[in-house]
Motif scaffolding. Structure first.
Motif, PDB file in Angstrom:
ATOM      1  N   THR B  17       0.934  -1.382   0.452  1.00 58.56           N
ATOM      2  CA  THR B  17      -0.363  -0.130  -0.442  1.00 58.56           C
ATOM      3  C   THR B  17       0.382   1.706   0.077  1.00 58.56           C
ATOM      4  OG1 THR B  17      -0.858  -1.124   1.196  1.00 58.56           O
ATOM      5  CG2 THR B  17      -1.854   0.960   0.819  1.00 58.56           C
ATOM      6  N   VAL B  18       2.303   1.159   0.640  1.00 57.37           N
ATOM      7  CA  VAL B  18       2.867   2.709   0.570  1.00 57.37           C
ATOM      8  C   VAL B  18       3.667   2.772  -0.272  1.00 57.37           C
ATOM      9  CG1 VAL B  18       4.955   3.627   2.308  1.00 57.37           C
ATOM     10  CG2 VAL B  18       3.239   1.823   3.509  1.00 57.37           C
ATOM     11  N   LYS B  21       0.982   3.800  -2.700  1.00 55.70           N
ATOM     12  CA  LYS B  21       0.998   5.558  -2.899  1.00 55.70           C
ATOM     13  C   LYS B  21       2.102   6.266  -3.437  1.00 55.70           C
ATOM     14  CE  LYS B  21      -1.633   7.880  -0.089  1.00 55.70           C
ATOM     15  NZ  LYS B  21      -2.921   9.080  -0.442  1.00 55.70           N
ATOM     16  N   HIS B  22       3.500   5.594  -3.236  1.00 52.38           N
ATOM     17  CA  HIS B  22       4.552   6.217  -3.455  1.00 52.38           C
ATOM     18  C   HIS B  22       4.926   6.493  -5.418  1.00 52.38           C
ATOM     19  CE1 HIS B  22       5.445   8.262   0.192  1.00 52.38           C
ATOM     20  NE2 HIS B  22       6.451   6.664   0.680  1.00 52.38           N
ATOM     21  N   GLU B 106      10.619   5.386   2.003  1.00 49.60           N
ATOM     22  CA  GLU B 106      10.235   4.722   0.845  1.00 49.60           C
ATOM     23  C   GLU B 106       9.868   6.613   0.141  1.00 49.60           C
ATOM     24  OE1 GLU B 106       9.681   3.094   2.789  1.00 49.60           O
ATOM     25  OE2 GLU B 106      10.541   1.165   1.640  1.00 49.60           O
TER      26      GLU B 106
END
Lengths: 65, 448
Positions: B17-18, B21-22, B106
């Motif tokens: 998920t992270v 997003k990025h 990240e």
């Protein structure tokens, strides 16, 4: 003292999960409410997994004493 | 800019998920296990592939096993892991990973990877190169560099000629950056090593191959696999080494020192020398077959004194990001009239020195800095690397090191005696030498 393979794997998992939680926390403030809710659910699940790993690590350490 | 197709191989849902997003501005796909990853890599053409080292709780670093497939698919392989032990990192790079980052930051890490990939894939235009990397207004030099850039994507070897300090290494690096080669730019100064050491540096060695070989070590040839090997000061390489290197270049295989197993490496050669190559061949210092192998396109760089229009733009470039320097008109005139025997390297050093002082640079300041550099030796001496001049090196080669050292000692003593009107006591004190050395040098050379 040399760590057992099992302990090393647990530490790796703890590192990995906590890193994900940290990265996710940085994103929280820019998330939409629904997205934030989903993210928090995943973060809690990851935190629970960290707890599980720590408990396992604790048990393994206790056996070594 | 086109969106990038990115594959993220990661089993952790939160981490996915992270990453998602990025990477939202691009086109990310996700794989949580080996099987899905293999399927996607085989089917799709990804620009970048982020690989987590461990896929699952009891997984044995299967991310590493995927790296050869990632490379084969043409994607830019990036390994991300929470483990940053040296062994894992080395293993990842050996398997072809281009970037390795430790999880936890990240936003910054992903941005750095995307920037690096984009700059690698979108080579600069010639105008960009002449504005930022090779500062020159000299038409002949620009034409030569433009021509060399055209050869960058080919396998044709390139030879860079020109005096020391003219920017040969920088040009070699620019050619590599425009070659679209996935491997590294690996540079070695052949003059900095004895024959044995050069062999070990180039070919690598196995543990126990010689005294001091405590571990296996990868040589420059292996490091340059898929990239560029830049051989600086090639004129100083012995005939014996030339033969060995020629064989490695032709056969693309070589033996590390102490090994009987051949290793493979495919690289492009860029070589450089400040010597006259035809003279080297005529004197038998360079094998003709070796020359033929390393010589394809030749770029000859002019000394700075022959391209004085570059002096002020170079000063502006060297002072970028630092203190802004303002030169008085007569200081500028002096700089433009000075011959810069150490070429661009000397000019850069000069700017560094001047930048340490006031922003306004007067003629006196310029003269002071240049005079102090000149005092270190003749203009010819200043044109060399470090403290050793070519003349000194040639003297040591012809007369032997001991005799050469005696002569250097004599030159220093002679100058000091002259500066002190022949007063030996002052020379003994200032040069901190023994009476015995002073008189033995005077006896040996004083009558000449």
């Amino acid at each position: 003292m040399e760590l057992s393979t099992e302990m090393r794997k647990l530490l790796h998992d703890i590192d990995s999960k906590t890193s994900s939680i940290k990265s996710a926390a940085k994103l929280l403030r820019e998330c939409e409410p629904q997205e934030r809710k989903e993210m928090l659910t995943l973060m809690k699940a990851a935190a629970q997994e960290v707890m599980d790993c720590l408990t396992e690590l604790e048990n393994l350490s206790a056996r070594q004493i | 800019m086109d969106k990038l197709r990115i594959l993220v191989i990661e089993d952790d849902k939160l981490a996915q998920t992270v990453m998602g997003k990025h990477l939202a501005a691009n086109l990310p796909d996700f794989a949580s296990d080996m099987k899905t990853a293999e399927k996607l890599l085989k089917a799709g053409k990804y620009d970048i592939c982020f690989v987590d080292l461990k896929l699952g709780r009891d997984d044995d670093y299967s991310g590493l096993k995927l790296l050869p497939l990632v490379r084969k698919s043409g994607a830019y392989p990036v390994v991300m892991s929470s483990s940053d032990d040296e062994e894992t990192i080395n293993k990842a790079y050996a398997l072809g990973c281009k970037d390795f980052y430790v999880k936890g930051n990240e936003a910054q890490n992903i941005k750095a990877v995307l920037d690096k990939y984009t700059s690698h894939k979108s080579p600069q235009t010639l105008d960009d190169i002449f504005a930022t990397q090779i500062i020159t207004h000299d038409i002949a030099t620009r034409t030569m560099v433009t021509e060399a850039i055209k050869y960058a994507p080919t396998d044709i070897p390139i030879m860079l000629l020109g005096p020391s300090g003219t920017g040969k290494t920088r040009i070699a690096r620019v050619i590599h950056e425009h070659s679209a080669r996935q491997g590294e730019f690996v540079a070695i100064n052949c003059a900095a090593y004895s024959e044995d050491l050069l062999e070990a540096e180039l070919f690598g060695y196995k543990k126990g191959a010689f005294t001091g070989a405590y571990d296996n070590r990868k040589g420059k040839l292996a490091q340059a696999n898929g990239g560029t090997l830049f051989l600086d000061e090639i004129g100083s390489m012995s005939q014996n080494m030339q033969t060995k290197l020629l064989k490695a270049i032709e056969e693309k295989t070589f033996y590390p020192v102490g090994s009987d197993k051949p290793e493979h490496s495919s690289f492009r050669i860029i070589s450089a020398t400040l010597e006259d190559v035809q003279q080297l061949i005529a004197k038998g210092k360079m094998r003709f077959d070796f020359f033929q192998r390393i010589h394809g396109f030749t770029l000859t760089l002019k000394p700075l004194c022959q391209r004085k229009d570059d002096i002020l733009p170079l000063i502006a470039d060297f002072s970028k990001g630092g203190k802004r320097l303002a030169f008085e008109q007569d200081a500028k005139t002096f700089l433009l009239n000075y011959d810069w025997p150490g070429n661009v390297r000397e000019l850069k050093k000069f700017v560094e020195m001047v930048s340490a002082g006031d922003g306004l640079v007067t003629l006196g300041i310029v003269q002071g800095h240049i005079a102090s550099r000149m005092r270190l030796g003749t203009p010819q001496a200043a044109a060399t690397d470090g403290m050793l001049t070519n003349q000194q090196y040639e003297l040591a080669m012809t007369k032997g090191l001991n005799d050469a050292i005696d002569r250097f000692a004599w030159e220093i003593i002679k100058r000091n005696l002259s500066a002190n009107n022949g007063k030996k006591a002052r020379t003994l004190e200032q040069l901190k030498i023994s009476t015995r050395l002073l008189y033995s040098t005077l006896n040996k050379f004083g009558g000449k």
